[in-house]
Design a protein around this motif. Structure first.
Motif, PDB file in Angstrom:
ATOM      1  N   LYS A 188     -12.392  10.701  -3.029  1.00  0.00           N
ATOM      2  CA  LYS A 188     -13.041   9.394  -2.875  1.00  0.00           C
ATOM      3  C   LYS A 188     -12.121   8.270  -3.335  1.00  0.00           C
ATOM      4  CE  LYS A 188     -17.671   9.125  -2.746  1.00  0.00           C
ATOM      5  NZ  LYS A 188     -18.995   8.897  -3.293  1.00  0.00           N
ATOM      6  N   VAL A 189     -11.369   8.519  -4.387  1.00  0.00           N
ATOM      7  CA  VAL A 189     -10.399   7.523  -4.853  1.00  0.00           C
ATOM      8  C   VAL A 189      -9.364   7.283  -3.762  1.00  0.00           C
ATOM      9  CG1 VAL A 189      -8.561   7.034  -6.524  1.00  0.00           C
ATOM     10  CG2 VAL A 189     -10.731   8.020  -7.305  1.00  0.00           C
ATOM     11  N   VAL A 190      -8.813   8.376  -3.216  1.00  0.00           N
ATOM     12  CA  VAL A 190      -7.791   8.268  -2.170  1.00  0.00           C
ATOM     13  C   VAL A 190      -8.350   7.526  -0.961  1.00  0.00           C
ATOM     14  CG1 VAL A 190      -6.417   9.577  -0.497  1.00  0.00           C
ATOM     15  CG2 VAL A 190      -6.428  10.254  -2.904  1.00  0.00           C
ATOM     16  N   ASN A 191      -9.558   7.871  -0.530  1.00  0.00           N
ATOM     17  CA  ASN A 191     -10.136   7.216   0.649  1.00  0.00           C
ATOM     18  C   ASN A 191     -10.359   5.733   0.431  1.00  0.00           C
ATOM     19  OD1 ASN A 191     -10.150   9.557   2.180  1.00  0.00           O
ATOM     20  ND2 ASN A 191     -12.234  10.111   1.586  1.00  0.00           N
ATOM     21  N   GLY A 192     -10.821   5.346  -0.749  1.00  0.00           N
ATOM     22  CA  GLY A 192     -11.024   3.928  -1.037  1.00  0.00           C
ATOM     23  C   GLY A 192      -9.725   3.157  -1.072  1.00  0.00           C
ATOM     24  N   VAL A 213       2.745   2.825   2.354  1.00  0.00           N
ATOM     25  CA  VAL A 213       2.300   3.717   1.284  1.00  0.00           C
ATOM     26  C   VAL A 213       1.987   5.070   1.913  1.00  0.00           C
ATOM     27  CG1 VAL A 213       0.529   4.117  -0.470  1.00  0.00           C
ATOM     28  CG2 VAL A 213       1.346   1.794  -0.037  1.00  0.00           C
ATOM     29  N   ASP A 214       2.622   6.136   1.403  1.00  0.00           N
ATOM     30  CA  ASP A 214       2.393   7.456   1.993  1.00  0.00           C
ATOM     31  C   ASP A 214       1.323   8.238   1.237  1.00  0.00           C
ATOM     32  OD1 ASP A 214       3.653   8.419  -0.286  1.00  0.00           O
ATOM     33  OD2 ASP A 214       5.524   8.909   0.732  1.00  0.00           O
ATOM     34  N   GLU A 215       0.930   9.372   1.808  1.00  0.00           N
ATOM     35  CA  GLU A 215      -0.140  10.200   1.240  1.00  0.00           C
ATOM     36  C   GLU A 215       0.219  10.732  -0.148  1.00  0.00           C
ATOM     37  OE1 GLU A 215      -3.353  10.813   2.355  1.00  0.00           O
ATOM     38  OE2 GLU A 215      -2.831   9.206   3.734  1.00  0.00           O
ATOM     39  N   ASP A 216       1.497  11.047  -0.368  1.00  0.00           N
ATOM     40  CA  ASP A 216       1.915  11.538  -1.680  1.00  0.00           C
ATOM     41  C   ASP A 216       1.677  10.482  -2.750  1.00  0.00           C
ATOM     42  OD1 ASP A 216       2.679  13.960  -0.617  1.00  0.00           O
ATOM     43  OD2 ASP A 216       4.809  13.466  -0.514  1.00  0.00           O
ATOM     44  N   ALA A 217       1.954   9.238  -2.427  1.00  0.00           N
ATOM     45  CA  ALA A 217       1.743   8.148  -3.376  1.00  0.00           C
ATOM     46  C   ALA A 217       0.250   7.972  -3.664  1.00  0.00           C
ATOM     47  CB  ALA A 217       2.339   6.848  -2.848  1.00  0.00           C
ATOM     48  N   LEU A 218      -0.584   8.141  -2.640  1.00  0.00           N
ATOM     49  CA  LEU A 218      -2.028   8.032  -2.834  1.00  0.00           C
ATOM     50  C   LEU A 218      -2.539   9.171  -3.712  1.00  0.00           C
ATOM     51  CD1 LEU A 218      -3.260   7.003   0.735  1.00  0.00           C
ATOM     52  CD2 LEU A 218      -2.991   5.559  -1.273  1.00  0.00           C
ATOM     53  N   ALA A 219      -2.020  10.384  -3.482  1.00  0.00           N
ATOM     54  CA  ALA A 219      -2.427  11.537  -4.295  1.00  0.00           C
ATOM     55  C   ALA A 219      -2.016  11.340  -5.754  1.00  0.00           C
ATOM     56  CB  ALA A 219      -1.827  12.825  -3.731  1.00  0.00           C
ATOM     57  N   LEU A 220      -0.816  10.804  -5.965  1.00  0.00           N
ATOM     58  CA  LEU A 220      -0.344  10.549  -7.324  1.00  0.00           C
ATOM     59  C   LEU A 220      -1.211   9.483  -8.003  1.00  0.00           C
ATOM     60  CD1 LEU A 220       1.696  11.018  -9.585  1.00  0.00           C
ATOM     61  CD2 LEU A 220       3.169   9.316  -8.496  1.00  0.00           C
ATOM     62  N   LEU A 221      -1.555   8.439  -7.268  1.00  0.00           N
ATOM     63  CA  LEU A 221      -2.423   7.404  -7.813  1.00  0.00           C
ATOM     64  C   LEU A 221      -3.774   7.999  -8.215  1.00  0.00           C
ATOM     65  CD1 LEU A 221      -2.897   3.792  -6.799  1.00  0.00           C
ATOM     66  CD2 LEU A 221      -4.903   5.237  -6.836  1.00  0.00           C
ATOM     67  N   ALA A 222      -4.340   8.851  -7.369  1.00  0.00           N
ATOM     68  CA  ALA A 222      -5.628   9.471  -7.679  1.00  0.00           C
ATOM     69  C   ALA A 222      -5.527  10.334  -8.936  1.00  0.00           C
ATOM     70  CB  ALA A 222      -6.129  10.300  -6.502  1.00  0.00           C
ATOM     71  N   TYR A 263      -3.299  -4.014  -3.626  1.00  0.00           N
ATOM     72  CA  TYR A 263      -4.010  -4.376  -4.857  1.00  0.00           C
ATOM     73  C   TYR A 263      -4.927  -5.574  -4.605  1.00  0.00           C
ATOM     74  CZ  TYR A 263      -4.736  -6.831  -9.272  1.00  0.00           C
ATOM     75  OH  TYR A 263      -5.300  -7.509 -10.313  1.00  0.00           O
ATOM     76  N   LEU A 264      -4.397  -6.620  -3.956  1.00  0.00           N
ATOM     77  CA  LEU A 264      -5.211  -7.809  -3.682  1.00  0.00           C
ATOM     78  C   LEU A 264      -6.394  -7.475  -2.783  1.00  0.00           C
ATOM     79  CD1 LEU A 264      -2.532 -10.598  -3.208  1.00  0.00           C
ATOM     80  CD2 LEU A 264      -4.275 -10.465  -5.004  1.00  0.00           C
ATOM     81  N   ARG A 265      -6.144  -6.622  -1.781  1.00  0.00           N
ATOM     82  CA  ARG A 265      -7.238  -6.231  -0.886  1.00  0.00           C
ATOM     83  C   ARG A 265      -8.335  -5.496  -1.667  1.00  0.00           C
ATOM     84  NH1 ARG A 265      -3.717  -3.524   4.016  1.00  0.00           N
ATOM     85  NH2 ARG A 265      -3.001  -5.452   4.989  1.00  0.00           N
ATOM     86  N   PHE A 266      -7.912  -4.519  -2.463  1.00  0.00           N
ATOM     87  CA  PHE A 266      -8.871  -3.718  -3.226  1.00  0.00           C
ATOM     88  C   PHE A 266      -9.612  -4.595  -4.240  1.00  0.00           C
ATOM     89  CE2 PHE A 266     -10.311  -0.844  -6.550  1.00  0.00           C
ATOM     90  CZ  PHE A 266     -10.821   0.218  -5.831  1.00  0.00           C
TER      91      PHE A 266
END
Length: 163
Positions: free
Chosen positions: A62-66, A76-85, A121-124
């Motif tokens: 859910k974090v990644v999807n948001g 921004v690639d999927e690996d970066a999103l997974a790391l952020l999550a 970041y601004l969008r979120f």
């Protein structure tokens, strides 16, 4: 622990190992009655309390999807999103509470997302913090500029005059 084969309530732990940086413990067990072996997995649950009051398990997906929506069209690639999550989950677990309000999960997302991509970041932030005016955006952008040490708000490509 109840034996899955004979349903006897007594089993003996023969081996324990930490998995996923200590977040999960795998235990090898032996039934005292039938002697068969089985494995159990223990994991500390983390629940999110939504604004409606409903509680649901924390989900990295859910974090990644948001965040993915905020990163749409950004480099921004999927690996970066997974790391952020993972960073968000680590931060949330570090609070030491089993249940955490959804707005605290959102706050935990903002820091790593700001480091990852400022436009995302601004969008979120605009959705999460319910920006309602241009001034809200200007304030967020000014904060980003201050973090980078920018002193002026001259558009890109324009040189500042020094006096």
């Amino acid at each position: 622990m109840r034996c899955p084969y004979c349903r006897n309530p007594d089993s003996r732990v023969t081996d324990s190992r930490e998995v996923d940086e200590g977040q999960v413990i795998r235990r090898r067990r032996s039934c005292q009655e039938c002697g068969r072996r089985f494995t159990t997995v223990e994991e500390a649950t983390l629940a999110v309390i939504k604004r409606s009051g409903v509680t649901e398990p924390f989900s990295r997906a859910k974090v990644v999807n948001g965040v993915r929506r905020a990163c749409q069209g950004r480099p921004v690639d999927e690996d970066a999103l997974a790391l952020l999550a993972q960073q968000v989950e680590d931060a949330v677990r570090a609070t030491g509470t089993a249940e955490i309000p959804a707005d605290e999960v959102g706050l935990a997302i903002l820091g790593p997302l700001r480091e990852l991509d400022e436009v995302a970041y601004l969008r979120f932030a605009s959705v999460y913090q319910s920006f309602s005016s241009i001034e809200d955006f200007e304030q967020a952008i000014a904060s980003l500029r201050d973090a980078h040490g920018h002193l002026a708000t001259a558009p890109a490509g324009h040189d500042q005059q020094r006096t």
